[in-house]
Design an enzyme around this catalytic site. Structure first.
Site, short mmCIF file in Angstrom:
data_model
loop_
_atom_site.label_atom_id
_atom_site.label_comp_id
_atom_site.label_asym_id
_atom_site.label_seq_id
_atom_site.Cartn_x
_atom_site.Cartn_y
_atom_site.Cartn_z
N ASN A 1 -10.31 -2.82 2.66
CA ASN A 1 -10.04 -2.85 1.23
C ASN A 1 -11.33 -2.61 0.45
OD1 ASN A 1 -7.29 -3.36 1.35
ND2 ASN A 1 -7.48 -5.56 1.07
N HIS B 1 0.83 -1.22 0.00
CA HIS B 1 0.00 0.00 0.00
C HIS B 1 0.86 1.26 0.00
CE1 HIS B 1 -3.88 -2.07 0.87
NE2 HIS B 1 -3.08 -2.96 1.43
N TYR C 1 0.87 -4.15 12.07
CA TYR C 1 0.73 -2.72 11.79
C TYR C 1 1.53 -1.88 12.78
CZ TYR C 1 -2.59 -3.89 8.20
OH TYR C 1 -3.16 -4.39 7.07
#
Ligand code: HDE
Length: 702
Positions: free
Chosen positions: A163, A90, A377
């Protein structure tokens, strides 16, 4: 005047700009800002006024540069450190600010503060992205789009890192590095960039039956959206709502665009990437700047254990969705994007989404993909942003009060005063302290089982929902899926990989398998792989899965490309522009030169594109309004002929004035159909724009 001063004067050019430039930074204490006539004086980052920003300090005009030039060293040092690591996936993305408003009181389902009252509003930041390409890659790659939302609630930041496709390639986070390595550039040659059409990707996929459902989506037009504004978003995983009594329900999140769903077709995608690699970011920027704020509804599918137990698949499996026909989507809020960023780096690049960021009333489930993400993350942000204090960066900081005992570390910006930096302590009066009532509490789930590396039994069904998705598509959409697989596998150089991939398709749909085998020139469809679990053949098709069945209802938010020449009728031009604007559409004028055209009545109309830079792929529909002389000139221009030929080939609606017919003929567009409308009188304009409510003239393409 000394020689070097003369030289300086000769090279320096006076700046002129129509925009005000404010590079000043607020200083904490003391002193007047350095002023030079009408603006501030340039300083170093230490605030020292600079006398010369063109030349390094030298020993003589042709002599060596001197190390003591602290201004030069500081400037270059800072420049050298401007980049931070791009996201490993991304990397290419675009963000905007807005707000989220709860449109329901959901206190029966969740204790989340945001949903305790209808109408509660919180600021939001959204970043859309592609997955595979590097930061500078093209916008129209065939790829999944990230749809990451940060809600700055009054009880902390809640990130829904989703998404535009409701399922994923893999079931367990353990496989993520393999998936990503396979789709990104091969490590030896460093290409192909931002593409899945290559051996490594299909090698991996053909060995991973669990990815087949996602592959159907990724090969559909969902993977080449017209714009971020026209795509859905999904939280993908099953999450949990927990209410004040501690009762939990499963929940799946959906973002539904008010604009409807719209995608480009593959040939357009390829050409847009050349004509405007920034097509998606430019679109979002322009829409917001024009006051045409994109809006999504937040919908939820809420279900309990009984439903989960009766569902033929595991609700913890991220390669499966729950059809809207089985559990309807209930709309509970709206998200509006109404402000572009002030600084791309500070906001879009530094924003750090973390799936672990949830608020009281929201909880995780045991989805093995989600659990892995919760580690990844936080870890990735620490690496990317250089330390644990990325929450101090304004875009990541909560907008509600926060109090904790974390301290120090690289670039610490919150440095509380006082002695108490531990808890419990007897120094500070009253806190901060944990609060059993208000604090985040996990859903009290019973957990029991053997400690082993394994997956749930139902995770082994890999084809049923791929089949359901494929069969839910219109004929045109099915053909696009087959074409996309043929295109991608035709770029695969190793025949065994092609065969292995096609051998999955009979387990999905025999017609699809045949179409792909034919498209690849195979003599027959390879024998199907034996499924780990026999696919179900009786799943109901679902209209919600089709793009075409959920398209826009009008031309609002879409763009008309108008190819014009000198000498055209003023009335026709005005009525067309008015008709597009009346429904909330945008107009872009394309002309033989960027200076624009002069109408029959002598009115000057500026152009936004010279014909070579404004191909019809950049527009949702086109108008060809030209004079006879103009048509003669355009006929001789390749770019003008391609403008109409492509518009026709891509199924676009075309409005054409009388003289334009000549250009169409020269472009080989002779087989006119109901998607080509005449623009002879003012009333034709409105009729044309209402015809353009549909995305394309699909009959031409089927
Ligand atoms: Fe991500 N993903 N992901 N992902 N993902 C990242 O975090 C990861 C997955 C998604 O605009 C990374 O900040 C793992 C699913 C978005 O900044 C990283 C797994 C979904 C974004 C990461 C997944 C997503 C990311 C890289 C398998 C949809 C961009 C940089 C378990 C529901 C957010 C970063 C933005 C970004 C890890 C799978 C969406 C490395 C381990 C499924 C939208 O942490």
């Amino acid at each position: 005047m000394a020689d070097h001063e003369r030289l300086y004067r000769a090279t320096a050019v006076t700046q002129s700009s129509t925009e005000t430039v404010d590079r000043s930074v607020e200083v904490g204490t003391g002193g007047e800002p350095h002023q030079r006539g009408d603006g501030p004086v340039l300083t170093t980052s230490q605030g020292v006024p600079v006398s010369d920003n063109q030349n390094t300090l030298r020993a003589g005009p042709r002599g060596p540069a001197l190390m003591e030039d602290f201004h030069f060293r500081e400037k270059i040092f800072h420049f050298d450190h401007e980049r931070i690591p791009e996201r490993v996936v991304h990397a290419r993305g675009y963000g905007a600010h807005g707000y989220f408003e709860a449109t329901e009181n959901l206190s029966d389902l969740t204790s989340a503060h945001l949903f305790q009252e209808k109408g509660r509003r919180v600021p939001a930041f959204v970043r859309f992205s592609t997955v595979a390409g590097n930061k500078g890659s093209v916008d129209l790659a065939r790829d999944v789009r990230g749809f990451a939302v940060k809600l700055y609630t009054e009880e902390g930041n809640w990130d829904i890192v989703g998404n535009n496709i409701p399922v994923f390639f893999i079931q367990d986070a353990m496989k993520f590095p393999d998936l990503v390595h396979s789709v990104k550039e091969a490590p030896d040659r460093a290409f192909p960039q931002a593409q899945s059409a290559h051996d490594n990707f299909w090698d991996f996929i053909s060995l991973m039956p669990e990815s087949m459902h996602m592959i159907m989506w990724a090969m559909s037009d969902r993977a080449i959206p017209r714009s971020f504004r026209f795509m859905e978003g999904f939280g993908v995983h099953t999450f949990r709502f927990v209410n004040a009594e501690g009762k939990g329900q499963f929940v799946k999140f959906h973002w539904k665009p008010k604009q409807g769903l719209q995608s480009v077709i593959w040939d357009e995608a390829v050409k847009i990437n050349g004509a405007d690699p920034d097509f998606h970011r430019r679109d979002l920027w322009a829409a917001i700047q024009n006051g045409d704020y994109p809006e999504w509804e937040l919908g939820v599918q809420v279900f309990d254990d009984d439903f989960a137990d009766s569902f033929p698949f595991d609700v913890l499996d991220a390669t499966k969705l729950i059809p809207e026909e089985d559990v309807p989507v209930r709309i509970i809020g709206r998200l509006v994007l109404d402000r572009v960023v002030d600084n791309f780096f500070a906001e879009t690049e530094q924003v750090a989404f973390c799936t672990q960021n949830i608020v009281p009333g929201i909880d995780f489930t045991n989805d093995p993909l989600l659990q892995g993400r919760n580690f990844s993350y936080l870890d990735t942000q620490t690496k990317r942003l250089g330390g644990p204090n990325f929450t101090h960066i304004p875009i990541n900081a909560p907008k509600c009060p926060f109090h904790h005992f974390q301290q120090d570390g690289h670039m610490a910006m919150h440095n509380p005063a006082g002695r108490a930096n531990y808890e419990p302590n007897s120094w500070s009066e009253g806190g901060p302290r944990a609060d059993r009532e208000r604090g985040h509490k996990s859903f009290a789930e019973q957990v029991d089982g053997e400690k082993r590396k394994m997956r749930g039994e139902l995770f082994a069904d890999h084809y049923s929902q791929a089949r359901q998705f494929y069969r839910s598509q219109t004929e045109v959409e099915q053909a696009h899926i087959a074409d996309a697989i043929v295109f991608e596998l035709s770029k695969v150089e190793t025949p065994a990989i092609r065969d292995r991939m096609v051998a999955h398709l009979p387990n999905i749909d025999a017609g699809l398998a045949k179409a792909v085998a034919d498209g690849l020139g195979m003599k027959s469809v390879p024998a199907a792989h034996e499924p780990a679990r026999e696919p179900l053949d009786d799943l109901q098709t679902s209209d919600a899965l089709s793009l075409l069945k959920n398209g826009p209802q009008s031309f609002a938010g879409r763009k008309m490309g108008m190819l014009l020449t000198d000498g055209i009728d003023d009335g026709l031009l005005e009525s067309m522009i008015d008709a597009v604007k009346a429904v909330g559409g945008m107009v872009e004028i394309v002309a033989p030169t960027i200076s624009g055209i002069v109408t029959a009545n002598g009115k000057e109309v500026p152009a936004q594109q010279k014909i070579d830079g404004g191909p019809s792929v950049l527009y949702d529909a086109v108008v060809v309004l030209v004079s006879e002389e103009g048509a003669r000139d355009l006929k001789a221009m390749h770019a003008a002929r391609t403008f109409v030929a492509d518009a026709f080939a891509h199924g676009k609606f075309i409005a054409v004035g009388d003289a334009g017919a000549e250009l169409l003929k020269a472009a080989g567009v002779t087989d006119l159909d109901a998607g080509v409308l005449s623009l002879a009188k003012k009333s034709d304009a409105e009729k044309f724009v209402s015809t353009c409510a549909k995305v394309r003239h699909w009959d031409r393409l089927s």
